[in-house]
Scaffold this active site. Structure first.
Site, PDB file in Angstrom:
ATOM      1  N   ILE A  48       4.931  -3.106  -8.131  1.00  0.00           N
ATOM      2  CA  ILE A  48       4.207  -1.848  -8.294  1.00  0.00           C
ATOM      3  C   ILE A  48       4.857  -0.800  -7.398  1.00  0.00           C
ATOM      4  CG2 ILE A  48       1.980  -0.670  -8.071  1.00  0.00           C
ATOM      5  CD1 ILE A  48       0.661  -3.471  -8.341  1.00  0.00           C
ATOM      6  N   ARG A  49       5.499   0.204  -8.017  1.00  0.00           N
ATOM      7  CA  ARG A  49       6.219   1.228  -7.257  1.00  0.00           C
ATOM      8  C   ARG A  49       7.064   0.568  -6.166  1.00  0.00           C
ATOM      9  NH1 ARG A  49       2.080   4.902  -4.775  1.00  0.00           N
ATOM     10  NH2 ARG A  49       3.951   5.817  -3.889  1.00  0.00           N
ATOM     11  N   ARG A 108      12.943   3.043  -1.201  1.00  0.00           N
ATOM     12  CA  ARG A 108      11.540   3.216  -1.609  1.00  0.00           C
ATOM     13  C   ARG A 108      11.464   3.524  -3.098  1.00  0.00           C
ATOM     14  NH1 ARG A 108       8.311   7.483   0.523  1.00  0.00           N
ATOM     15  NH2 ARG A 108       6.546   6.140   0.151  1.00  0.00           N
ATOM     16  N   HIS A 131       4.284  -8.237  -5.145  1.00  0.00           N
ATOM     17  CA  HIS A 131       2.950  -8.489  -4.591  1.00  0.00           C
ATOM     18  C   HIS A 131       2.469  -9.894  -4.942  1.00  0.00           C
ATOM     19  CE1 HIS A 131       1.969  -4.340  -3.335  1.00  0.00           C
ATOM     20  NE2 HIS A 131       2.807  -4.014  -4.302  1.00  0.00           N
ATOM     21  N   CYS A 162       5.970  -5.256  -0.019  1.00  0.00           N
ATOM     22  CA  CYS A 162       6.141  -3.910  -0.558  1.00  0.00           C
ATOM     23  C   CYS A 162       6.163  -2.870   0.576  1.00  0.00           C
ATOM     24  CB  CYS A 162       5.073  -3.627  -1.613  1.00  0.00           C
ATOM     25  SG  CYS A 162       5.471  -2.272  -2.721  1.00  0.00           S
ATOM     26  N   GLU A 205       0.219 -11.510  -3.606  1.00  0.00           N
ATOM     27  CA  GLU A 205      -1.238 -11.558  -3.431  1.00  0.00           C
ATOM     28  C   GLU A 205      -1.991 -11.141  -4.701  1.00  0.00           C
ATOM     29  OE1 GLU A 205      -0.241  -7.285  -2.426  1.00  0.00           O
ATOM     30  OE2 GLU A 205       0.750  -9.232  -2.262  1.00  0.00           O
ATOM     31  N   GLY A 237       0.874  -1.173   0.000  1.00  0.00           N
ATOM     32  CA  GLY A 237       0.000   0.000   0.000  1.00  0.00           C
ATOM     33  C   GLY A 237       0.901   1.209   0.000  1.00  0.00           C
ATOM     34  N   GLU A 238       0.596   2.160   0.827  1.00  0.00           N
ATOM     35  CA  GLU A 238       1.421   3.365   0.953  1.00  0.00           C
ATOM     36  C   GLU A 238       2.040   3.368   2.350  1.00  0.00           C
ATOM     37  OE1 GLU A 238       3.620   6.308   0.954  1.00  0.00           O
ATOM     38  OE2 GLU A 238       2.714   5.792  -0.968  1.00  0.00           O
ATOM     39  N   SER A 239       3.348   3.155   2.422  1.00  0.00           N
ATOM     40  CA  SER A 239       4.020   3.015   3.724  1.00  0.00           C
ATOM     41  C   SER A 239       3.841   4.250   4.603  1.00  0.00           C
ATOM     42  CB  SER A 239       5.513   2.717   3.535  1.00  0.00           C
ATOM     43  OG  SER A 239       6.144   3.739   2.804  1.00  0.00           O
TER      44      SER A 239
END
Length: 189
Positions: free
Chosen positions: A132-133, A106, A168, A79, A170, A47-49
């Site tokens: 993803i990123r 990051r 990821h 991630c 998942e 997600g967004e850390s």
């Protein structure tokens, strides 16, 4: 056996679907009181850390979560979860749980446009990998076991009770990484 899935932000539902496919019971962790529920392992999703870190702090969950991991609770971070577990973040002054002897970079592969899919080895088995990123590990302590590298960068590793990956798992149909976490880390405890 029951796995807690941190459900503050990110791909927590997809991790729950993987656990369902493996027949593993799970529950969502959304507030401090959820951390007192019995659990045999924990998943920290991508997600967004920064957002997850802020929520962990505002909900007073950072310290109790850190203690659970330090006490040996098996944890799997993907991630953003890898960033949250890292002792050091190369390109960010923020620090979060600081429990795993790794330094991560990051957005190491760039922003959203730098996202990609590949197949490579994880613990000796070829699997699909969606980045993803994504961050990657640029330094790992002596007790850290490297489980996967892609293009010369560490993208999956294990240290004691902690498993992390840049990609990821998942978001694919392959249950290899989740099964590794359950079989090699959770059931061993």
């Amino acid at each position: 056996m029951k796995i807690g899935v941190l459900a503050l932000q990110g791909a927590f539902l997809e991790h729950e679907q993987m656990l369902d496919r493996l027949g593993v019971a799970h529950f969502q962790i959304r507030q401090l009181s959820d951390l007192s529920c019995p659990m045999d392992g924990l998943i920290i999703p991508g997600g967004e850390s920064t957002a997850i870190g802020k929520l962990l702090n505002s909900l007073d969950m950072m310290s109790p979560l850190r203690e659970k991991v330090k006490e040996g609770l098996p944890v799997f971070g993907t991630c953003a979860g890898m960033i949250l577990l890292a002792n050091e973040i190369e390109n960010d002054p923020k620090r979060y749980l600081q429990v795993m002897d790794i330094c991560v970079k990051r957005n190491a592969y760039g922003r959203q446009l730098g996202s990609f899919f590949t197949r490579d080895l994880f613990a000796g088995q070829e699997i699909p990998m969606t980045f993803i990123r994504a961050p990657y590990i640029n330094k790992a302590g002596v007790q850290v076991e490297v489980l996967s590298t892609v293009d010369g960068h560490i993208v999956a590793a294990r240290e004691k009770n902690m498993l992390v990956c840049s990609f990821h798992p998942e978001l694919t149909d392959d249950t290899t990484v989740h099964a590794y976490f359950i079989e090699k880390m959770v059931k061993k405890v």
